[in-house]
Structure formats: C-alpha cells, structure tokens
Scaffold this motif. Sequence first.
Motif, short mmCIF file in Angstrom:
data_model
loop_
_atom_site.label_atom_id
_atom_site.label_comp_id
_atom_site.label_asym_id
_atom_site.label_seq_id
_atom_site.Cartn_x
_atom_site.Cartn_y
_atom_site.Cartn_z
N ALA A 1 0.81 -1.22 0.00
CA ALA A 1 0.00 0.00 0.00
C ALA A 1 0.84 1.27 0.00
O ALA A 1 0.55 2.19 -0.78
N PRO A 2 1.89 1.39 0.83
CA PRO A 2 2.70 2.62 0.76
C PRO A 2 3.36 2.84 -0.59
O PRO A 2 3.46 3.98 -1.06
N ILE A 3 3.79 1.76 -1.23
CA ILE A 3 4.41 1.90 -2.55
C ILE A 3 3.38 2.40 -3.56
O ILE A 3 3.65 3.32 -4.36
N LEU A 4 2.18 1.82 -3.54
CA LEU A 4 1.13 2.25 -4.47
C LEU A 4 0.74 3.71 -4.22
O LEU A 4 0.54 4.48 -5.17
N LEU A 5 0.62 4.09 -2.96
CA LEU A 5 0.27 5.48 -2.65
C LEU A 5 1.39 6.43 -3.07
O LEU A 5 1.11 7.55 -3.53
N GLY A 6 2.64 6.01 -2.92
CA GLY A 6 3.76 6.84 -3.36
C GLY A 6 3.75 7.05 -4.86
O GLY A 6 3.98 8.16 -5.36
N VAL A 7 3.49 5.97 -5.61
CA VAL A 7 3.42 6.07 -7.07
C VAL A 7 2.27 6.99 -7.47
O VAL A 7 2.42 7.85 -8.36
N LEU A 8 1.14 6.85 -6.81
CA LEU A 8 0.00 7.72 -7.10
C LEU A 8 0.34 9.17 -6.82
O LEU A 8 -0.01 10.07 -7.59
N GLY A 9 1.04 9.42 -5.71
CA GLY A 9 1.45 10.78 -5.38
C GLY A 9 2.39 11.36 -6.42
O GLY A 9 2.26 12.54 -6.79
#
Length: 91
Positions: free
Chosen positions: A34-42
Amino acid sequence: MLRTALHDIAPMLAGAEADINTKGVIDFFLSKIAPILLGVLGLIFIGRANKGEISKVMTSSAIAIVGLAFIAGAVTLVFLGGTLVDLFFTD
C-alpha cells in the motif's frame, strides 16, 4: 505408474489442512504494498500538477479518496461480518 503415484498421494492431500495466514497477508499488504502504491499515485499527481493539469489531479484525487473509503468500508464489513451473522442468524 502415474495412477499409482496419485493413489499414494491422494490420502495425504485429503488429510492436509490448508491454513492460510490471512492476518499475515493483510499485514504484508498494508505495510509493504500500500505505501508503494500510494507513493506512485502521489508522484503521478505531482507530475500532472506541474504540467498545469490541476483539474485532472483534483478529479483523480477525489476518485482515489472515494476508492479508499470503499476499501475501508469493505475491511470494516470483514471484521464485523462474523458479529453481524451471529446477531441475525443465531437462536
């Protein structure tokens, strides 16, 4: 030959219990994926904002927030599901 091998293995497979550590899977997803996906989205949002596509960023952000709300609701139902079933279907 294959039939004999399957005949010997079948009782072992039938007696094996498939225990899946669902808590571990959820913890792994929440702590690693989840943190990786949120970082990519950001990063995508920041890239679009730098190009001047603010309306697209706002629309994407709103969709992401609604998606997170749906996920939170689903997780809540998973945790409360057993309680609801016991409440409605027990004598």
